[in-house]
Design an enzyme around this catalytic site. Sequence first.
Site, mmCIF file in Angstrom:
data_model
loop_
_atom_site.group_PDB
_atom_site.id
_atom_site.type_symbol
_atom_site.label_atom_id
_atom_site.label_comp_id
_atom_site.label_asym_id
_atom_site.label_seq_id
_atom_site.Cartn_x
_atom_site.Cartn_y
_atom_site.Cartn_z
ATOM 1 N N CYS A 132 -24.179 12.880 28.428
ATOM 2 C CA CYS A 132 -25.371 12.429 28.390
ATOM 3 C C CYS A 132 -25.524 10.928 29.263
ATOM 4 O O CYS A 132 -24.376 10.249 29.071
ATOM 5 C CB CYS A 132 -25.754 11.994 26.978
ATOM 6 S SG CYS A 132 -27.056 10.802 26.536
ATOM 7 N N CYS A 135 -26.309 7.823 27.434
ATOM 8 C CA CYS A 135 -25.187 7.097 26.547
ATOM 9 C C CYS A 135 -23.936 6.682 27.345
ATOM 10 O O CYS A 135 -23.336 5.557 26.686
ATOM 11 C CB CYS A 135 -24.542 8.434 25.622
ATOM 12 S SG CYS A 135 -25.973 9.475 24.927
ATOM 13 N N ASP A 136 -23.416 7.283 28.251
ATOM 14 C CA ASP A 136 -22.170 7.094 29.003
ATOM 15 C C ASP A 136 -22.259 6.688 30.223
ATOM 16 O O ASP A 136 -21.162 6.319 30.936
ATOM 17 C CB ASP A 136 -21.226 8.362 28.674
ATOM 18 C CG ASP A 136 -20.989 8.728 27.447
ATOM 19 O OD1 ASP A 136 -20.922 7.830 26.408
ATOM 20 O OD2 ASP A 136 -21.258 10.021 27.310
#
Length: 314
Positions: A132, A135-136
């Site tokens: 993701c 997210c990261d």
Amino acid sequence: MSEEHAYDLVILGGGPAGMAAAIYAARANLKTIVLESNITGGLVNSTYIVENFPTYPEIHGMKLMEKMREHVDSLNIEVEEICEVEKLELEGPIKRITTDGGVYTAVAVILATGRKPIPLETPTEAEQVHWCAICDGMAYKDKHVLVVGGGNSAFDEALYMLSIGIARITLVEMMPRYFAAPSTQEQLFKCSDGKAEGFTSTKVTDLVVEDGKLTGAVLQHTETGEERTIPVDGVFVFLGQSPNNDLFKDQIELNAQGYIKTDRDMNTSLPGVFGAGDINEKSYRQITTAMADGTIAALAAQRYVREQKASCSA
Ligand SMILES: Cc1cc2nc3c(=O)[nH]c(=O)nc-3n(C[C@H](O)[C@H](O)[C@H](O)COP(=O)(O)OP(=O)(O)OC[C@H]3O[C@@H](n4cnc5c(N)ncnc54)[C@H](O)[C@@H]3O)c2cc1C
């Protein structure tokens, strides 16, 4: 907690399908709980911008799911997050759901567990492998990232990563061509000031890790077999999704790919067990279609619970 908690309806999964089901179930006066293994929101939490949800021409995925959660909370629906279901017993008139926090019984269960990313299988594993970008991705600002996969998700996430300052992207696709929309391919390769490069017929065979840190990836040409190692700081994998069916795959009828077979009212092969959203066998997997399934499943569950209770008291 060893005592049993009795509900009319237990919903597994707090994505769009489970949340829509919860809203309809609460309004139908069913005693309902949502059990979610992560935090509520599902796959939408990792979608940067959603542009096809009627009401909002453009909304951040996580924001949309926050609003859905507010709606659920406004109806005082119980939600258990970070809840691991250890055992699911779906046969018989009363279903039992054993979690790390206790045992729940229910007259009806809605399975809305969605899908999970297909992992990259390499002999060497690394902490710097992700699924993701939203997210990261930020951890790789000014760094070099390898994107694995050539579909729309891979290209969209690569474009997102460039927009947040990732210095360089190498994208690899195992097949001889990319599957993303041609306009998205053009945007990545032609409009990125040379920051993105791509290779078809190329797969990742291993990762190079030194002192616990990813330093490279081994790429192999699928036709010639030729191997080379490129330096990378992080890997983002977009190889598609597989159904989250581990808990019930031996109990209800699934199709060959592992998706739940339902009828038009979301009934599964077991009475009182309903399937909703991406976990179902279907042609189109979207937020709106997941919510439609959740709606139908909750309404059908409401009818089922009412009939069961009427037959018990007769
Ligand atoms: C990269 C990407 C971008 C997308 N963009 C869009 C878009 O722009 N517009 C759109 O309409 N759709 C989009 N989609 C599709 C959309 O996200 C899905 O169709 C939708 O999220 C499906 O909802 P769901 O509730 O069925 O499943 P999910 O959203 O997957 O939710 C399932 C939930 O169940 C939980 N769960 C799993 N196993 C268990 C268990 N054992 N116990 C308890 N809980 C469990 C999961 O943690 C998750 O929260 C996108 C999908 C992807 C992958």
